[in-house]
Design a protein around this motif. Structure first.
Motif, PDB file in Angstrom:
ATOM      1  N   TYR A 145       0.857  -1.182   0.000  1.00  0.00           N
ATOM      2  CA  TYR A 145       0.000   0.000   0.000  1.00  0.00           C
ATOM      3  C   TYR A 145       0.895   1.235   0.000  1.00  0.00           C
ATOM      4  CZ  TYR A 145      -3.220   3.628   1.589  1.00  0.00           C
ATOM      5  OH  TYR A 145      -3.946   4.792   1.704  1.00  0.00           O
ATOM      6  N   ASN A 146       0.919   1.933  -1.131  1.00  0.00           N
ATOM      7  CA  ASN A 146       1.733   3.150  -1.279  1.00  0.00           C
ATOM      8  C   ASN A 146       3.209   2.898  -0.955  1.00  0.00           C
ATOM      9  OD1 ASN A 146      -0.525   4.593  -2.042  1.00  0.00           O
ATOM     10  ND2 ASN A 146      -0.847   5.506  -0.025  1.00  0.00           N
TER      11      ASN A 146
ATOM     12  N   TYR B 156       0.633  -7.768  -4.382  1.00  0.00           N
ATOM     13  CA  TYR B 156      -0.807  -7.539  -4.280  1.00  0.00           C
ATOM     14  C   TYR B 156      -1.016  -6.117  -3.767  1.00  0.00           C
ATOM     15  CZ  TYR B 156      -2.663 -12.200  -5.269  1.00  0.00           C
ATOM     16  OH  TYR B 156      -3.050 -13.362  -5.877  1.00  0.00           O
ATOM     17  N   ASP B 157      -1.607  -5.284  -4.618  1.00  0.00           N
ATOM     18  CA  ASP B 157      -1.804  -3.878  -4.270  1.00  0.00           C
ATOM     19  C   ASP B 157      -3.107  -3.685  -3.512  1.00  0.00           C
ATOM     20  OD1 ASP B 157      -1.099  -0.976  -4.614  1.00  0.00           O
ATOM     21  OD2 ASP B 157      -3.059  -1.004  -5.580  1.00  0.00           O
ATOM     22  N   ASN B 158      -3.041  -2.859  -2.469  1.00  0.00           N
ATOM     23  CA  ASN B 158      -4.189  -2.640  -1.597  1.00  0.00           C
ATOM     24  C   ASN B 158      -4.675  -1.190  -1.702  1.00  0.00           C
ATOM     25  OD1 ASN B 158      -4.874  -3.086   1.968  1.00  0.00           O
ATOM     26  ND2 ASN B 158      -6.168  -3.513   0.231  1.00  0.00           N
ATOM     27  N   ASN B 159      -5.072  -0.819  -2.924  1.00  0.00           N
ATOM     28  CA  ASN B 159      -5.618   0.523  -3.196  1.00  0.00           C
ATOM     29  C   ASN B 159      -4.580   1.642  -3.067  1.00  0.00           C
ATOM     30  OD1 ASN B 159      -8.339  -0.572  -3.435  1.00  0.00           O
ATOM     31  ND2 ASN B 159      -8.318  -0.737  -1.204  1.00  0.00           N
ATOM     32  N   SER B 160      -3.385   1.395  -3.575  1.00  0.00           N
ATOM     33  CA  SER B 160      -2.339   2.422  -3.528  1.00  0.00           C
ATOM     34  C   SER B 160      -2.721   3.638  -4.360  1.00  0.00           C
ATOM     35  CB  SER B 160      -1.019   1.849  -4.049  1.00  0.00           C
ATOM     36  OG  SER B 160      -0.530   0.850  -3.185  1.00  0.00           O
ATOM     37  N   LYS B 161      -2.293   4.810  -3.862  1.00  0.00           N
ATOM     38  CA  LYS B 161      -2.564   6.058  -4.560  1.00  0.00           C
ATOM     39  C   LYS B 161      -1.333   6.557  -5.335  1.00  0.00           C
ATOM     40  CE  LYS B 161      -6.659   6.345  -2.590  1.00  0.00           C
ATOM     41  NZ  LYS B 161      -6.573   5.173  -1.701  1.00  0.00           N
TER      42      LYS B 161
ATOM     43  N   VAL C 141      -5.313  -8.724   2.428  1.00  0.00           N
ATOM     44  CA  VAL C 141      -4.439  -8.959   1.281  1.00  0.00           C
ATOM     45  C   VAL C 141      -3.777 -10.332   1.384  1.00  0.00           C
ATOM     46  CG1 VAL C 141      -2.461  -8.109  -0.029  1.00  0.00           C
ATOM     47  CG2 VAL C 141      -3.985  -6.487   1.080  1.00  0.00           C
ATOM     48  N   VAL C 142      -3.233 -10.645   2.546  1.00  0.00           N
ATOM     49  CA  VAL C 142      -2.517 -11.904   2.724  1.00  0.00           C
ATOM     50  C   VAL C 142      -3.461 -13.100   2.593  1.00  0.00           C
ATOM     51  CG1 VAL C 142      -1.201 -13.293   4.376  1.00  0.00           C
ATOM     52  CG2 VAL C 142      -0.687 -10.860   4.096  1.00  0.00           C
ATOM     53  N   PHE C 143      -4.683 -12.976   3.115  1.00  0.00           N
ATOM     54  CA  PHE C 143      -5.648 -14.069   2.974  1.00  0.00           C
ATOM     55  C   PHE C 143      -5.928 -14.352   1.498  1.00  0.00           C
ATOM     56  CE2 PHE C 143      -7.594 -12.719   7.283  1.00  0.00           C
ATOM     57  CZ  PHE C 143      -6.562 -13.366   7.940  1.00  0.00           C
ATOM     58  N   LYS C 144      -6.059 -13.298   0.705  1.00  0.00           N
ATOM     59  CA  LYS C 144      -6.304 -13.482  -0.724  1.00  0.00           C
ATOM     60  C   LYS C 144      -5.105 -14.132  -1.395  1.00  0.00           C
ATOM     61  CE  LYS C 144      -8.186 -11.174  -4.796  1.00  0.00           C
ATOM     62  NZ  LYS C 144      -8.746  -9.927  -5.347  1.00  0.00           N
ATOM     63  N   MET C 145      -3.911 -13.719  -1.013  1.00  0.00           N
ATOM     64  CA  MET C 145      -2.697 -14.347  -1.532  1.00  0.00           C
ATOM     65  C   MET C 145      -2.677 -15.841  -1.223  1.00  0.00           C
ATOM     66  SD  MET C 145       0.245 -11.584  -0.532  1.00  0.00           S
ATOM     67  CE  MET C 145       0.862 -10.428  -1.745  1.00  0.00           C
TER      68      MET C 145
END
Length: 307
Positions: free
Chosen positions: A13-14, A38-43, A68-72
């Motif tokens: 993330y960012n 895995y990007d978590n809504n980075s700006k 994020v980690v669960f999805k990974m």
């Protein structure tokens, strides 16, 4: 012998300032691994930089590192999983040695230990983080009978069995605490590898809030003690209530022996209620402890049957 398939998991993330370096380092020191960002809504430009360096980029819209980690864990197939933060605070040049130790000792989880050589204490500039790390570590080691040196490290290696059986309801930065307690509770093989931690480079900002996230970690710890060690948790509650109940009962009993009459009837009733509740708490702990034992047995069967 077929080499194990290795996946590097980088939740981000960012992290535009550092993600490129982290991906390049893994390309250099572990070229056989697949690198997932895995990007978590980075700006910022995290996604573009990660793609440019050759990482496999995917997205998780639900905010929070644990999400994020669960999805990974759910989506990525590999034999060995390496989880690392994208902030370039963990060394990558030692990753092959970590993998070798992990394979040789047939670990379920290997933790990059930042605290043994005092590198975290020297490099970390965030107030109270050293105190928080030591507090959480000592609490867990006391309550779970372990001797872990670094509970909150974000640099870890997992087996496929671990990844495909791990489950939790947390969402954010309490992830590392949950991973450690989950492993201890289920009797999994945990080892540590001493690493040299370095602080974030200038311009890179931590997403952690010392007090807010610290409170979340402490709250999670006690919730997990309640869940994993119910007899201990409810036993302590029962003992406290019982002692308070007995203390409140002293005055009515003293009155009875002195005057053959109880004047403070409400106090007597209250003390009896406390003692009854303490007994109920103890029985609750016994019942939940038996359920916990059965759950651990079922977990071992499920874990051992995972290919």
């Amino acid at each position: 012998m077929v080499s194990p398939k290795i996946a590097v998991l980088i939740p981000c993330y960012n992290e535009a300032l550092t993600i490129g370096t982290v991906v390049k380092d893994f390309k250099t020191f572990l070229p056989q691994a697949d690198i997932y960002v895995y990007d978590n809504n980075s700006k910022d430009d995290t996604v573009a930089i990660a793609k440019a360096e050759g990482a496999i980029v995917r997205h998780e819209k639900r905010q929070g590192k644990a999400n994020v980690v669960f999805k990974m864990f759910r989506e990525i197939e590999a034999d060995i999983y390496i989880m690392i933060d994208g902030d370039d605070t963990y060394p990558v040049d030692c990753v092959q040695e970590m993998v070798d130790q992990f394979i040789e000792n047939n670990c379920d989880m290997l933790v990059g230990d930042r605290l043994s050589n005092n590198s975290y204490k020297k490099e970390n500039k965030r107030a109270f983080h050293n105190f928080g790390n030591n507090l959480v570590r000592n609490l867990i080691n006391v309550f779970f009978g372990s001797e872990l040196k670094d509970i909150l490290s974000g640099y870890r290696i997992f087996s496929k069995k671990f990844v495909k059986n791990y489950a939790s309801t947390i969402k954010g930065f309490e992830l590392e605490t949950d991973l450690s307690i989950y492993s201890l509770h289920n009797g999994l093989a945990i080892e540590e590898y001493s690493i040299n931690y370095r602080d974030r480079p200038e311009g890179s900002e931590s997403k952690l809030n010392t007090f807010t996230d610290g409170f979340k970690v402490i709250k999670l710890f006690f919730n997990l003690v309640r869940l994993y060690k119910p007899l201990l948790f409810f036993g302590v509650v029962s003992a406290v209530l019982f002692i308070v109940g007995v203390l409140f009962m002293i005055v009515p009993i003293t009155e009875y022996f002195e005057y053959k009459y109880v004047y403070k009837v409400p106090t007597l009733i209250f003390s009896i209620m406390l003692i009854i509740v303490s007994l109920l708490a103890f029985m609750t702990g016994l019942i939940l402890d038996n359920i916990s034992i059965i759950d651990r047995k079922n977990f071992r069967v499920r874990y051992n049957s995972t290919k």
